[in-house]
Motif scaffolding. Structure first.
Motif: not given
Length: 327
Positions: A305-327
Motif C-alpha cells: 500500500h505504499h502508493n495507495r490511498f491509505t495514510t497508514q504508515g505514512k506522514i499523513s497518518e500523524s497529521y490526521l491524528k493531530s487534525f482530527f483531535k484538534k477539531i
C-alpha cells in the motif's frame, strides 16, 4: 445555570463534524484492538462496506451475503464489526457497494430490457433492505442507500423514490446516498435524505507535488458551487468518500485506482489532505467526510500500500491524528 450548560453542550455535540474513516472489509471480523486504532487516530465515524457482486453491468443478477464472500462483507460480519466499533464509542455508517466482475464502473449499470430492470430492482431492494434492517436493529447512526450508481439513479427515479420511503419505514437513523463527484447534481431526491453524499474525487491540481496554497486555491472555486448546491436543497454536504493516493500527480485524477506501478509521493498526499481540510472542514454547510481508506489488519512490513490511498504508515497518518483531535 446547569440546564443552560447542558443545552449548549448538546448543541455543540450536534454540530460536531463527521471525522470518518472508510474501513476495508476483511477476511475476519475486527477485534477491539482494530477498533481502538481507529478511535485513537481521532475518527468519530466509521464506514463499513457490505459488498454485492454483479457478473456484468447489463445483467440483472446481484449476489450478496454469500458463503464465497469474506466475512467482513456479509450481514453477520458487518453486524459483528458494528458491535465492536460501537462498544468503543464510534458511530457507524453502513455504505453498500457493488463490485462488477468485469471491472466496469458502477455508474454505467444499465439493463437492456424492462424485464431485466424490474428484476435488478427487486434484487437491489432485497440487498438494501437486508442491511437497513440490520442497521435499525443495531441503532446504526447513518445508512447510505448506494454508491456511485448514476445511470441506475437517473433512469429509474421512481424506483429510488419508492426505495427511500421503504427504507424509512424500517430504519430510523439518518440517510444519505453516495454519488460520484461529477454527477451529484443529476440526483433528484436529495431533499428526501438527511445529507447530500458526494464521493469527492474532484480534480485539484496537475502538479507533481501541489503546494497547500495551490490546493486551497483550487478548492476556493469548488467550494462556491458546493455551498450553493447545499443551499438549494437546504441540506448539508457529506463527503461519503474523499482521499488521495501517495503518488506523483495525486491531485490530477484522484479517482484513479489502477494497480499500475507509479512513483510514491507522500508529500503530495499530505498537501492535498491539508488543503482540503483547511478549505472545507469549517464551512457550516459541510457535514464532514469519510477518508478512503483504512485497513484494520494493516501490515507495516508490506509495500503493498505504499502508493495507495491509505495514510497508514505514512506522514499523513500523524497529521490526521493531530487534525482530527484538534477539531
Amino acid at each position: 445555570m446547569l440546564n443552560n450548560f447542558l443545552l449548549v453542550f448538546a448543541q455543540d455535540k450536534s454540530l460536531t463534524k463527521i471525522n470518518g474513516m472508510s474501513m476495508v472489509a476483511s477476511r475476519s471480523t475486527i477485534n477491539d484492538a482494530n477498533a481502538k486504532d481507529l478511535r485513537d487516530i481521532g475518527s468519530n465515524y466509521i464506514a463499513v462496506m457490505p459488498y454485492a457482486f454483479m457478473p456484468k453491468a447489463e445483467k440483472a443478477q446481484l449476489f450478496f451475503d454469500t458463503k464465497r464472500q469474506w466475512i467482513g462483507e456479509t450481514l453477520a460480519g458487518i453486524e459483528s464489526d458494528v458491535e465492536t466499533l460501537q462498544a468503543l464509542g464510534l458511530k457507524v455508517m453502513i455504505k453498500p457497494h457493488i463490485w462488477i466482475a468485469s471491472g466496469a464502473f458502477t455508474g454505467n449499470i444499465a439493463m437492456t430490457s424492462e424485464e431485466d430492470w424490474i428484476q435488478f430492482e427487486e434484487n437491489y431492494k432485497a440487498y438494501i433492505l437486508a442491511f437497513a434492517s440490520m442497521a435499525e436493529k443495531n441503532k446504526v447512526s447513518l445508512f447510505c442507500l448506494g454508491t456511485e450508481l448514476n445511470s441506475f439513479v437517473s433512469e429509474r427515479t421512481e424506483f429510488w423514490c419508492e426505495l427511500i420511503e421503504e427504507v424509512k419505514s424500517i430504519y430510523s437513523g439518518k440517510l444519505t446516498y453516495a454519488e460520484n463527484w461529477d454527477k451529484y447534481d443529476d440526483v433528484i431526491f436529495w431533499d428526501s435524505l438527511d445529507y447530500i453524499g458526494i464521493d469527492a474525487y474532484f480534480p485539484i491540481s496537475e502538479n507533481k507535488t501541489p503546494s497547500v496554497e495551490k490546493v486551497n486555491f483550487a478548492w476556493h472555486g469548488l467550494k462556491s458551487a458546493l455551498k450553493s448546491f447545499s443551499k438549494d436543497y437546504n441540506s448539508k454536504i457529506l463527503f461519503t468518500e474523499y482521499g488521495y493516493r501517495s503518488i506523483d500527480y495525486a491531485g490530477k485524477e484522484p479517482w484513479e485506482s489502477s494497480r499500475k506501478e507509479v512513483s510514491g509521493n507522500e508529500t503530495a498526499q499530505l498537501n492535498l489532505l491539508k488543503g482540503l481540510h483547511q478549505s472545507i472542514w469549517d464551512e457550516d454547510w459541510f457535514a464532514g467526510g469519510f477518508l478512503w481508506k483504512w485497513f484494520p489488519n494493516y501490515n507495516s512490513d508490506s509495500n503493498r500500500h505504499h502508493n495507495r490511498f491509505t495514510t497508514q504508515g505514512k506522514i499523513s497518518e500523524s497529521y490526521l491524528k493531530s487534525f482530527f483531535k484538534k477539531i
